[in-house]
Write a protein that holds these residues in place. Sequence first.
Motif, PDB file in Angstrom:
ATOM      1  N   GLN A  73       0.829  -1.220   0.000  1.00 28.62           N
ATOM      2  CA  GLN A  73       0.000   0.000   0.000  1.00 28.62           C
ATOM      3  C   GLN A  73       0.862   1.268   0.000  1.00 28.62           C
ATOM      4  O   GLN A  73       1.811   1.354  -0.747  1.00 28.62           O
ATOM      5  N   SER A  74       0.553   2.194   0.873  1.00 27.63           N
ATOM      6  CA  SER A  74       1.199   3.517   0.775  1.00 27.63           C
ATOM      7  C   SER A  74       2.681   3.523   1.135  1.00 27.63           C
ATOM      8  O   SER A  74       3.357   4.528   0.899  1.00 27.63           O
ATOM      9  N   GLU A 168      -8.739  -2.501  -6.063  1.00 22.19           N
ATOM     10  CA  GLU A 168      -8.315  -1.095  -5.989  1.00 22.19           C
ATOM     11  C   GLU A 168      -8.737  -0.368  -7.271  1.00 22.19           C
ATOM     12  O   GLU A 168      -9.204   0.769  -7.243  1.00 22.19           O
ATOM     13  N   TYR A 199      -0.242   3.066 -10.246  1.00 21.47           N
ATOM     14  CA  TYR A 199      -0.392   3.407  -8.822  1.00 21.47           C
ATOM     15  C   TYR A 199      -1.091   2.263  -8.069  1.00 21.47           C
ATOM     16  O   TYR A 199      -0.647   1.852  -6.989  1.00 21.47           O
ATOM     17  N   TYR A 251       1.045  11.032   7.517  1.00 21.54           N
ATOM     18  CA  TYR A 251      -0.161  11.801   7.213  1.00 21.54           C
ATOM     19  C   TYR A 251      -0.441  12.844   8.285  1.00 21.54           C
ATOM     20  O   TYR A 251       0.464  13.532   8.736  1.00 21.54           O
ATOM     21  N   VAL A 269      -2.116   1.166   4.663  1.00 23.12           N
ATOM     22  CA  VAL A 269      -3.389   0.725   5.246  1.00 23.12           C
ATOM     23  C   VAL A 269      -3.471  -0.765   5.564  1.00 23.12           C
ATOM     24  O   VAL A 269      -4.425  -1.191   6.207  1.00 23.12           O
TER      25      VAL A 269
HETATM   26  O1  DON Z   1      -4.916   4.725  -2.656  1.00 24.69           O
HETATM   27  C1  DON Z   1      -5.418   4.043  -1.790  1.00 24.69           C
HETATM   28  O2  DON Z   1      -6.497   4.335  -1.316  1.00 24.69           O
HETATM   29  C2  DON Z   1      -4.711   2.810  -1.220  1.00 24.69           C
HETATM   30  N1  DON Z   1      -4.445   1.854  -2.196  1.00 24.69           N
HETATM   31  C3  DON Z   1      -3.459   3.185  -0.485  1.00 24.69           C
HETATM   32  C4  DON Z   1      -3.815   3.749   0.777  1.00 24.69           C
HETATM   33  C5  DON Z   1      -2.843   3.728   1.888  1.00 24.69           C
HETATM   34  O3  DON Z   1      -2.094   2.829   2.202  1.00 24.69           O
HETATM   35  C6  DON Z   1      -2.996   4.937   2.700  1.00 24.69           C
HETATM   36  N2  DON Z   1      -2.337   4.806   3.929  1.00 24.69           N
HETATM   37  N3  DON Z   1      -2.460   4.617   5.018  1.00 24.69           N
END
Ligand code: DON
Length: 326
Positions: A73-74, A168, A199, A251, A269
């Motif tokens: 993920q992020s 996603e 992405y 964040y 996440v």
């Molecule tokens: O873009 C998104 O919503 C997710 N694939 C990634 C989000 C993520 O990990 C945000 N962080 N906490």
Amino acid sequence: MSQKPDSIEADRGPLQRFLEDLHRKYQPLCEGHLANYIPELAKANPDWFAICVITVDGQVYTVGDFEQLFTIQSISKGFVYGLALEDHGRDAVLSKVGVEPTGDAFNAIVLDEHSKRPYNPMVNAGAIATTSLLKGVGPTERLNRMLDMFRCYVGHDVVIDISVFMSERTTGFRNRAMAYLMRNFGMIDERIDEALDLYFQQCSLMVDCRDLAVMAATLANRGINPITQERAVQPCYVRDILTVMYSCGMYNFAGEWAYKVGLPAKSGVCGGIIAVVPNQMGIGVFSPLLDGRGNSVRGVRVCEDLSTRLGLHLFDCQTSLLNLTS
Ligand code: DON
């Protein structure tokens, strides 16, 4: 296909025992919720919990479910930012993606009022803009360049969780809205769907907690993977990656994190967190229960404890309270 290298088994010394104590201490902490914006992530086991530390001289310390796979993920965002910097240089990237913390949630639909840039590469808008900058002719070449970059960081081939990627992709309307908004302001080029796919693919890469620690250790080691000795990123860009991780990686918790933990870090996440102790070690923590800002509850507590007990805060002018690796 390169294979995953065997762990270099570290002597069970004071750091190993310290990590085991931390794991025992925080395993009963069951606050938080699983990510559930797509069904695949809600299937995670809330008990999963792993801590891994890898030093710049390649010692590996692991505890808990450190081989459990999950999607990065992020946490991918800083590494892709590094590749965009290598592709275009600092000024060109800075003209498309800022470096200001937002204080907003990671998925906020907001651009800088004057420059129209996304605020920073750690929030979704900035990460999509960063990904859109990756060089390559067509989606396959761009994906392969990105996968190769991650391979250097983790030291083995990485694969995409296809069902997470597809979910996603089919539910990411908010990310799509941000991409179109940025296209409107000329922040990304016309290959909007290609950038979004890339992405979603980067978010869907499968890693374990040990992979997180070796990625963090590679940044701590000026861009050289301390296990394989392969260079993953040019040393001049490590500074940029760590700077935005420090100011924006957690964040709207980034300020409190900087105050309490004092290390460049990034969360995702699925419950992963990486933290980098420059010139010393990389830390990976994995536990899928999240707080309201999308950061792992156990992960935050472990890093606070580790930083305090080992004196890791970058601005701590006292000597380390404990030197557990010697
Ligand atoms: O873009 C998104 O919503 C997710 N694939 C990634 C989000 C993520 O990990 C945000 N962080 N906490």
